[in-house]
Design an enzyme around this catalytic site. Structure first.
Site, PDB file in Angstrom:
ATOM      1  N   ARG A 192     -17.770  -1.281  16.653  1.00  0.00           N
ATOM      2  CA  ARG A 192     -16.379  -0.853  16.401  1.00  0.00           C
ATOM      3  C   ARG A 192     -15.784  -0.165  17.628  1.00  0.00           C
ATOM      4  O   ARG A 192     -15.034   0.808  17.513  1.00  0.00           O
ATOM      5  CB  ARG A 192     -16.286   0.085  15.198  1.00  0.00           C
ATOM      6  N   SER A 264     -12.615  -1.010   5.403  1.00  0.00           N
ATOM      7  CA  SER A 264     -13.465   0.186   5.501  1.00  0.00           C
ATOM      8  C   SER A 264     -12.659   1.322   6.115  1.00  0.00           C
ATOM      9  O   SER A 264     -12.081   1.161   7.187  1.00  0.00           O
ATOM     10  CB  SER A 264     -14.671  -0.077   6.400  1.00  0.00           C
ATOM     11  N   GLU A 360     -11.972   4.974  10.580  1.00  0.00           N
ATOM     12  CA  GLU A 360     -11.866   3.702  11.309  1.00  0.00           C
ATOM     13  C   GLU A 360     -10.425   3.284  11.641  1.00  0.00           C
ATOM     14  O   GLU A 360     -10.147   2.921  12.785  1.00  0.00           O
ATOM     15  CB  GLU A 360     -12.569   2.589  10.527  1.00  0.00           C
TER      16      GLU A 360
HETATM   17  C1  LIG Z   1      -9.137  -5.900   3.313  1.00  0.00           C
HETATM   18  C2  LIG Z   1      -9.538  -5.587   4.738  1.00  0.00           C
HETATM   19  C3  LIG Z   1     -10.792  -5.945   5.188  1.00  0.00           C
HETATM   20  C4  LIG Z   1     -11.188  -5.670   6.505  1.00  0.00           C
HETATM   21  N1  LIG Z   1     -12.438  -6.052   6.902  1.00  0.00           N
HETATM   22  C5  LIG Z   1     -12.852  -5.787   8.170  1.00  0.00           C
HETATM   23  C6  LIG Z   1     -14.166  -6.182   8.589  1.00  0.00           C
HETATM   24  O1  LIG Z   1     -14.939  -6.782   7.852  1.00  0.00           O
HETATM   25  N2  LIG Z   1     -14.517  -5.880   9.866  1.00  0.00           N
HETATM   26  C7  LIG Z   1     -13.685  -5.236  10.723  1.00  0.00           C
HETATM   27  O2  LIG Z   1     -14.097  -4.998  11.874  1.00  0.00           O
HETATM   28  N3  LIG Z   1     -12.446  -4.868  10.356  1.00  0.00           N
HETATM   29  C8  LIG Z   1     -12.004  -5.121   9.102  1.00  0.00           C
HETATM   30  N4  LIG Z   1     -10.742  -4.746   8.701  1.00  0.00           N
HETATM   31  C9  LIG Z   1      -9.868  -4.030   9.649  1.00  0.00           C
HETATM   32  C10 LIG Z   1      -8.813  -4.921  10.366  1.00  0.00           C
HETATM   33  O3  LIG Z   1      -8.598  -6.094   9.657  1.00  0.00           O
HETATM   34  C11 LIG Z   1      -9.205  -5.266  11.808  1.00  0.00           C
HETATM   35  O4  LIG Z   1      -9.438  -4.104  12.561  1.00  0.00           O
HETATM   36  C12 LIG Z   1      -8.132  -6.111  12.511  1.00  0.00           C
HETATM   37  O5  LIG Z   1      -8.624  -6.567  13.747  1.00  0.00           O
HETATM   38  C13 LIG Z   1      -6.814  -5.357  12.744  1.00  0.00           C
HETATM   39  O6  LIG Z   1      -5.853  -6.305  13.164  1.00  0.00           O
HETATM   40  P1  LIG Z   1      -4.305  -6.011  13.099  1.00  0.00           P
HETATM   41  O7  LIG Z   1      -3.612  -7.101  13.842  1.00  0.00           O
HETATM   42  O8  LIG Z   1      -3.882  -5.811  11.725  1.00  0.00           O
HETATM   43  O9  LIG Z   1      -4.226  -4.669  13.960  1.00  0.00           O
HETATM   44  P2  LIG Z   1      -3.277  -3.405  13.724  1.00  0.00           P
HETATM   45  O10 LIG Z   1      -3.707  -2.693  12.499  1.00  0.00           O
HETATM   46  O11 LIG Z   1      -1.859  -3.793  13.834  1.00  0.00           O
HETATM   47  O12 LIG Z   1      -3.653  -2.529  14.994  1.00  0.00           O
HETATM   48  C14 LIG Z   1      -4.930  -1.971  15.128  1.00  0.00           C
HETATM   49  C15 LIG Z   1      -5.011  -1.294  16.495  1.00  0.00           C
HETATM   50  O13 LIG Z   1      -4.975  -2.279  17.524  1.00  0.00           O
HETATM   51  C16 LIG Z   1      -3.861  -2.058  18.393  1.00  0.00           C
HETATM   52  N5  LIG Z   1      -3.360  -3.393  18.746  1.00  0.00           N
HETATM   53  C17 LIG Z   1      -3.009  -4.385  17.901  1.00  0.00           C
HETATM   54  N6  LIG Z   1      -2.691  -5.493  18.595  1.00  0.00           N
HETATM   55  C18 LIG Z   1      -2.834  -5.179  19.893  1.00  0.00           C
HETATM   56  C19 LIG Z   1      -2.621  -5.892  21.125  1.00  0.00           C
HETATM   57  N7  LIG Z   1      -2.246  -7.176  21.140  1.00  0.00           N
HETATM   58  N8  LIG Z   1      -2.826  -5.233  22.306  1.00  0.00           N
HETATM   59  C20 LIG Z   1      -3.223  -3.926  22.312  1.00  0.00           C
HETATM   60  N9  LIG Z   1      -3.440  -3.214  21.192  1.00  0.00           N
HETATM   61  C21 LIG Z   1      -3.247  -3.826  20.007  1.00  0.00           C
HETATM   62  C22 LIG Z   1      -2.876  -1.211  17.601  1.00  0.00           C
HETATM   63  O14 LIG Z   1      -2.069  -0.439  18.465  1.00  0.00           O
HETATM   64  C23 LIG Z   1      -3.834  -0.362  16.787  1.00  0.00           C
HETATM   65  O15 LIG Z   1      -4.311   0.715  17.578  1.00  0.00           O
HETATM   66  C24 LIG Z   1     -10.303  -5.013   7.396  1.00  0.00           C
HETATM   67  C25 LIG Z   1      -9.020  -4.653   6.935  1.00  0.00           C
HETATM   68  C26 LIG Z   1      -8.644  -4.932   5.631  1.00  0.00           C
HETATM   69  C27 LIG Z   1      -7.273  -4.568   5.153  1.00  0.00           C
END
Ligand SMILES: Cc1cc2nc3c(=O)[nH]c(=O)nc-3n(C[C@H](O)[C@H](O)[C@H](O)COP(=O)(O)OP(=O)(O)OC[C@H]3O[C@@H](n4cnc5c(N)ncnc54)[C@H](O)[C@@H]3O)c2cc1C
Length: 364
Positions: A192, A264, A360
């Site tokens: 992570r 999580s 997280e």
């Molecule tokens: C139901 C559910 C299940 C999940 N299961 C998992 C799992 O199994 N494993 C896991 O690791 N995670 C899991 N996650 C967490 C999440 O899905 C991941 O961390 C995912 O990669 C976040 O993507 P996002 O585009 O929504 O990012 P966001 O939530 O929009 O952003 C997350 C972070 O990344 C930054 N960011 C986003 N895009 C960029 C970019 N292009 N450049 C620079 N910074 C950026 C943002 O500023 C923020 O700090 C889960 C979430 C949910 C809701």
């Protein structure tokens, strides 16, 4: 793919944009100035302006790992860069002298390089790779969010982390105001964790180049997956693993479209073997997994469950009834409500087990 070098169309600006549907917790949040980023080339001019105006800014992908406040002052950059293309087929050998020698993707076999825009939906990409006979990412099916956010916390599930499949990343460095390409090693992937997590807001990821080895091996060692494929005479296909992962996740995790959550909420804490030995002498049922040398990873969900939080609710915030690691918004919660509840969980777990749980999701 739109990575053209010609003069870019400036990013579309919307004032007072409602982000309730762009965060999986379903929190009410208003972005003062929301910029629709559809091309990497839009970033230099925009960042120059924001820097000159000394305006606060942040980057948002799909909002599935985010705790948004009610008001986001300044600029919110919505990462919507689309497109994916195979850039190298049957690449020879490792090709990247920087690659970690123990990663699955650097086994000196042939590989395909796939370049994907930061705004592409992660799960859609995983499905696309299987359709194009590029297996490898199937254990990471159904993780919400965008491709550009996946490397930030090095998303992982069922024994696989995305960093294992990344060749390099194109990003805009907001300190030096230049585009950079970072190798897999430069990204410093860990549990992570990554360079981007260590240096928040420095790099805006625009494109991820995946390295998919031709040699494929099923990874079904995680207990829940292993149960699905217990027959040693019938090896599963990547598609079957993808389907199994989707089935397991749908059973275990709440669908954000139905009940707000960010997956999580706490990381699994790492403890030394000595700490682990002392804990297990008091709590023989403690759930843990071996980790890097001399360390063990404790199951944060088990700790929270043992403290009696599973299914509990305080106002609009609760712990999901089927998975203690997931906090949910029953409707109308604010980021503050969620953080207050999270703090009470951290406190109780610390009092009982002497272990600090790290949050997280990213707190904006
Ligand atoms: C139901 C559910 C299940 C999940 N299961 C998992 C799992 O199994 N494993 C896991 O690791 N995670 C899991 N996650 C967490 C999440 O899905 C991941 O961390 C995912 O990669 C976040 O993507 P996002 O585009 O929504 O990012 P966001 O939530 O929009 O952003 C997350 C972070 O990344 C930054 N960011 C986003 N895009 C960029 C970019 N292009 N450049 C620079 N910074 C950026 C943002 O500023 C923020 O700090 C889960 C979430 C949910 C809701």
């Amino acid at each position: 793919m739109n990575f053209a070098k010609s003069a870019p169309i400036p990013a579309k600006l919307t004032s007072d944009m409602e982000l309730k549907h762009r965060n999986t917790f379903g929190l009410d949040a208003i972005a003062e100035f929301a910029y629709d980023i559809t091309s990497a080339e839009q970033l230099p001019a925009l960042l120059k302006t924001l820097t000159e105006k000394k305006m606060a800014w942040r980057v948002l992908g799909g909002g599935s790992n985010a705790l948004l406040p009610a008001q986001l002052p300044g600029a919110t950059l919505l990462m919507n860069i689309l497109g994916q293309e195979i850039v190298v087929v049957d690449g020879d050998g490792d090709g990247d002298s920087d690659s970690d020698s123990d990663s699955d993707s650097s086994n000196n076999g042939k590989h395909t390089l796939l370049a994907v825009g930061a705004g592409v939906n992660w799960h859609a990409l995983v499905a696309w790779t299987l359709k194009h006979n590029l297996p490898g990412l199937e254990n990471l099916a159904l993780i919400p969010g965008t491709v550009g956010a996946a490397p930030i916390q090095n998303i992982g599930a069922y024994g696989v982390e995305v960093g294992q499949y990344i060749d390099s990343i194109d990003a805009f460095d907001t300190i030096d105001h230049v585009f950079v390409t970072l190798s897999q090693t430069a990204c410093q992937f860990g549990y992570r964790d990554s360079l981007f997590k260590q240096h928040p807001d420095r790099f805006i990821l625009t494109r991820v180049i995946f390295k998919i080895p031709e040699h494929w091996q099923a990874r079904t060692h995680y207990a829940e997956l292993a149960q699905q494929f217990s027959d040693p005479n019938s090896l599963p296909t990547a598609q079957q693993i993808f389907d199994a992962v989707c089935r397991i996740r749908c059973k275990k995790l709440p669908d954000p479209k139905v009940i707000g959550n960010a997956g999580s909420f706490f990381q699994n804490p790492l403890v030394t073997e000595d700490q682990h030995a002392s804990l297990i002498s008091q709590y023989p049922n403690l759930v843990s997994y071996p980790d890097k040398a001399g360390m063990r990873k404790l199951a944060a969900g088990w700790l929270i469950d043992q403290c009696g939080f599973k299914g509990q609710r305080v106002g609009a915030v609760g712990v999901y009834e089927n998975q203690a690691l997931v906090l949910v918004n029953h409707g109308g919660a604010s980021a503050e409500d969620i953080l207050n509840f999270a703090k009470s969980i951290q406190l109780k777990v610390h009092q009982q087990y002497g272990v600090q749980l790290a949050i997280e999701p990213n707190i904006f």
